[in-house]
Design an enzyme around this catalytic site. Structure first.
Site, short mmCIF file in Angstrom:
data_model
loop_
_atom_site.label_atom_id
_atom_site.label_comp_id
_atom_site.label_asym_id
_atom_site.label_seq_id
_atom_site.Cartn_x
_atom_site.Cartn_y
_atom_site.Cartn_z
N ASN A 9 51.30 11.36 67.81
CA ASN A 9 49.94 11.22 68.49
C ASN A 9 50.29 10.74 70.03
O ASN A 9 50.63 9.68 70.00
CB ASN A 9 49.28 10.08 67.54
CG ASN A 9 47.92 9.85 68.45
OD1 ASN A 9 47.61 10.43 69.30
ND2 ASN A 9 47.16 8.72 67.66
N LYS A 11 48.29 9.81 72.24
CA LYS A 11 47.41 8.86 72.53
C LYS A 11 46.98 8.86 73.86
O LYS A 11 46.47 10.19 74.43
CB LYS A 11 47.86 7.30 72.38
CG LYS A 11 47.97 7.13 70.82
CD LYS A 11 48.09 5.56 70.47
CE LYS A 11 48.28 5.53 68.91
NZ LYS A 11 48.04 4.05 68.41
N HIS A 93 40.77 7.47 63.61
CA HIS A 93 41.99 6.76 63.95
C HIS A 93 41.29 5.21 64.02
O HIS A 93 40.35 5.06 64.69
CB HIS A 93 42.69 7.33 65.18
CG HIS A 93 43.83 6.52 65.32
ND1 HIS A 93 43.85 5.35 65.88
CD2 HIS A 93 45.26 6.90 65.27
CE1 HIS A 93 45.20 5.04 66.14
NE2 HIS A 93 45.85 5.96 65.64
N GLU A 141 47.23 3.38 57.82
CA GLU A 141 47.86 2.81 58.95
C GLU A 141 47.19 1.44 59.20
O GLU A 141 46.17 1.20 59.64
CB GLU A 141 47.64 3.58 60.37
CG GLU A 141 48.20 4.73 60.53
CD GLU A 141 48.07 5.20 61.96
OE1 GLU A 141 47.02 4.90 62.64
OE2 GLU A 141 49.22 5.55 62.41
N ALA A 202 53.44 7.17 67.22
CA ALA A 202 53.04 7.32 68.68
C ALA A 202 53.87 6.68 69.42
O ALA A 202 54.78 7.56 70.10
CB ALA A 202 51.53 6.76 68.97
#
Ligand code: G3P
Length: 223
Positions: A9, A11, A93, A141, A202
């Protein structure tokens, strides 16, 4: 979704503005080709169509809004990401939290449109609630570990194990992933030993001095 899988990811880091996203997506492509590991790349929203069309790597959106196409300034619909070339999307998320009714809307519409969904959850009870919606995958997460460099698979193995158990009690179709602080092959190996089928990460790759080296190490945790 082919598993085991590594989802990167990007971001909204300065390292993943257009040129950075292109570089990182190409690195993901190279490592996927060299190792045979399934790697999915989630570029910055504004770069999705360009990256999906420029690089032969499965791409996901980082977020979609719970809307049908229409008068929604600044929103992103499932139809838009599909036409941009995405194979699916992250949902809920912790940096883009949603209401359960909106998660339900997205997961069910995505199924109709043959788009995959990876719904992020922060603990076991949220994981159980989301499992009932049967997304493609759930990525547990704990937010406090995101960006910490402290891998969830080592710091909170119990959340990972309990999440796998909770999901499989409700649906054996839902893939379980974990994320937060993952940056080494050993973190991925541990995550798989705990019963997941891959990881979502990430900063370990996007902010690395040598992203390819890190990604090869991560893939070694699967091989
Ligand atoms: O989407 C994955 C992300 O939230 C995990 O962040 O930087 O700890 O890998 P990071």
């Amino acid at each position: 979704m082919k598993t085991p899988v590594i989802i990167v990811n990007s971001k909204a880091y300065k390292e993943s503005t257009l040129s950075g996203d292109l570089k990182l997506a190409n690195i993901c492509k190279e490592v996927a080709e060299e190792t045979g590991v399934n790697i999915i790349y989630a570029p910055q929203q504004v770069n999705l169509a360009y990256i999906a069309k420029s690089v032969n790597i499965p791409c996901f959106a980082q977020h979609v809004d719970a809307i049908n196409p229409g008068s929604y300034t600044g929103h992103v619909s499932l139809l838009s990401i599909k036409e941009a070339g995405a194979l699916g999307t992250l949902v809920n998320h912790s940096e883009k939290p949603m209401l359960i009714k909106d998660i339900d809307f997205i997961v069910s519409k995505a199924k109709e449109m043959d788009l995959e969904t990876v719904v992020c959850t922060n603990n076991v009870s949220v994981t159980s609630s989301v499992a009932a919606l049967e997304p493609t995958a759930i990525a547990v997460e704990p937010p406090e570990l995101i960006g910490s460099g402290i891998p969830v698979s080592k710091a909170k193995p119990e959340i990972v194990e309990k999440s796998v158990e909770a999901v499989k009690k409700i649906s054996d179709k839902v893939i379980v992933l974990c994320g937060a602080g993952i940056s080494k092959g050993e973190d991925v190996k541990k995550a798989i030993e705990l019963g997941t089928e891959g990881v979502l990460l990430a900063s370990g790759v996007v902010k690395a001095k040598n992203p390819k080296e890190v990604l090869l190490d991560l893939a070694s945790g699967i091989l």
